[in-house]
Design an enzyme around this catalytic site. Structure first.
Site, short mmCIF file in Angstrom:
data_model
loop_
_atom_site.label_atom_id
_atom_site.label_comp_id
_atom_site.label_asym_id
_atom_site.label_seq_id
_atom_site.Cartn_x
_atom_site.Cartn_y
_atom_site.Cartn_z
N HIS A 92 0.83 -1.21 0.00
CA HIS A 92 0.00 0.00 0.00
C HIS A 92 0.87 1.27 0.00
CE1 HIS A 92 -3.73 2.23 1.47
NE2 HIS A 92 -2.79 3.09 1.80
N GLU A 93 1.81 1.35 0.93
CA GLU A 93 2.63 2.56 1.02
C GLU A 93 3.50 2.72 -0.23
OE1 GLU A 93 1.91 4.83 3.08
OE2 GLU A 93 0.59 3.58 4.30
N HIS A 146 1.47 4.16 -3.02
CA HIS A 146 1.39 5.63 -2.94
C HIS A 146 2.62 6.24 -3.60
CE1 HIS A 146 -2.21 6.26 -0.66
NE2 HIS A 146 -1.77 5.74 0.47
N HIS A 148 -6.00 6.63 -2.77
CA HIS A 148 -6.88 5.63 -2.16
C HIS A 148 -8.04 5.29 -3.07
CE1 HIS A 148 -5.01 7.01 1.80
NE2 HIS A 148 -4.60 5.78 1.57
N TYR A 202 -9.80 1.62 1.89
CA TYR A 202 -9.92 1.65 3.35
C TYR A 202 -10.75 0.46 3.83
CZ TYR A 202 -8.87 6.70 4.13
OH TYR A 202 -8.32 7.93 4.25
ZN LIG Z 1 -2.79 5.06 2.05
#
Ligand SMILES: [Zn+2]
Length: 290
Positions: free
Chosen positions: A186-187, A190, A196, A245
């Site tokens: 996930h990071e 980014h 997101h 999320y």
């Molecule tokens: Zn994030």
């Protein structure tokens, strides 16, 4: 277009004995969406709140996270949408609303954080997934201009969006941010340019956001991006994305904040890439890998 205009002007310059050369230079630079041939990522939907310094408050919040928590570790931060942080003044040319893709999908990186063997292996497993499924290549940092530093300061899980130029930090605090492979994926997504999933412009067709359950002050984390500033790279809304999320993100009362409009669908998995994540990343980086 970026190539065509200067080419036409160069031809004109030859015809007119070079007197228009400075004009050609200006025109090239004024195009605005291309700096040394890089592909721009539009950050205008993030807004000024994304630009800030890391803080230990987010680190403390994360230190209370355990594997039985109902939200993901990167959703516990005080940063924009929990884990998006653009260092103030970090972007090239002072552009606040643009970052870049990594040229040819090559990402020089160095691990500076102090991690246990197990935690380091988890980071390497995430990197191996990128290498197996995509054309992104994480290569050891050997002095390249732009590079990623994976560090473990007590400031939570966070990353900038896209390549910002120079030394660029991704923070993976221990143990919270290196407990689930999906958090590392996930990071890094980014840092490669992903936002997101639930901030996609069309998300209200796919999920209901229950504002009455959101913690005061965290409503901003549920903003939608403008259609004109985002690109879905031909991949539809993806409940299974590692960038989505969890359903209780930023809840103040233990009730759900994001409810899929399709029954039985789960959101917020951090096991690994979804098929959509891989397709989107490969489309973004012009990779023909299946
Ligand atoms: Zn994030």
């Amino acid at each position: 277009m970026a190539v065509l205009i200067p080419t036409v002007l160069v031809v004109l310059c030859f015809v007119s004995f070079g007197i228009c050369w400075p004009l050609a230079e200006d025109n090239y630079l004024d195009e605005g969406n291309s700096v040394d041939g890089d592909v721009v990522i539009d950050l205008s939907s993030l807004g000024p709140e994304a630009f800030r310094e890391p803080d230990e408050k987010s680190g403390e919040a994360l230190s209370n996270w355990t594997s039985t928590s109902e939200v993901n570790p990167e959703e516990t931060g005080e940063y924009l949408e929990g884990d998006i942080l653009m260092p103030p003044g970090s972007l090239r040319n002072g552009m606040r609303d643009q970052s870049y893709r990594w040229q040819d999908g090559i990402v020089p990186y160095v691990i500076e954080g102090s991690y246990s063997t197990e935690q380091r292996n988890l980071i390497m497993k995430a990197i191996a997934d990128y290498h197996r499924l995509t054309c992104i290549r994480f290569v050891p940092y050997t002095g390249q201009t732009d590079y990623l530093v994976i560090q473990s300061k007590n400031t939570g899980c966070w990353s900038s969006v896209g390549r910002i130029g120079g030394r660029q930090e991704v923070n993976l605090q221990t143990p919270g941010c290196v407990s689930l492979k999906g958090t590392v994926l996930h990071e890094l997504l980014h840092a490669l340019g992903f936002m997101h999933e639930q901030s996609r412009p069309e998300r209200d067709h796919f999920v209901t956001v229950h504002y009455r359950n959101i913690r005061a002050g965290a409503e901003n984390n549920f903003k939608k991006a403008d259609a004109k500033s985002t690109d879905d790279f031909g991949v539809g809304y993806d409940y299974n994305s590692v960038m989505h999320y969890s359903d209780k993100a930023f809840s103040k009362n233990g009730q759900i904040t994001i409810e899929p409009k399709v029954g039985g669908v789960k959101v917020g998995q951090r096991d690994g890439f979804s098929r959509g994540d891989v397709r989107k990343l490969n489309n973004m980086y012009n990779c023909s890998k299946e």
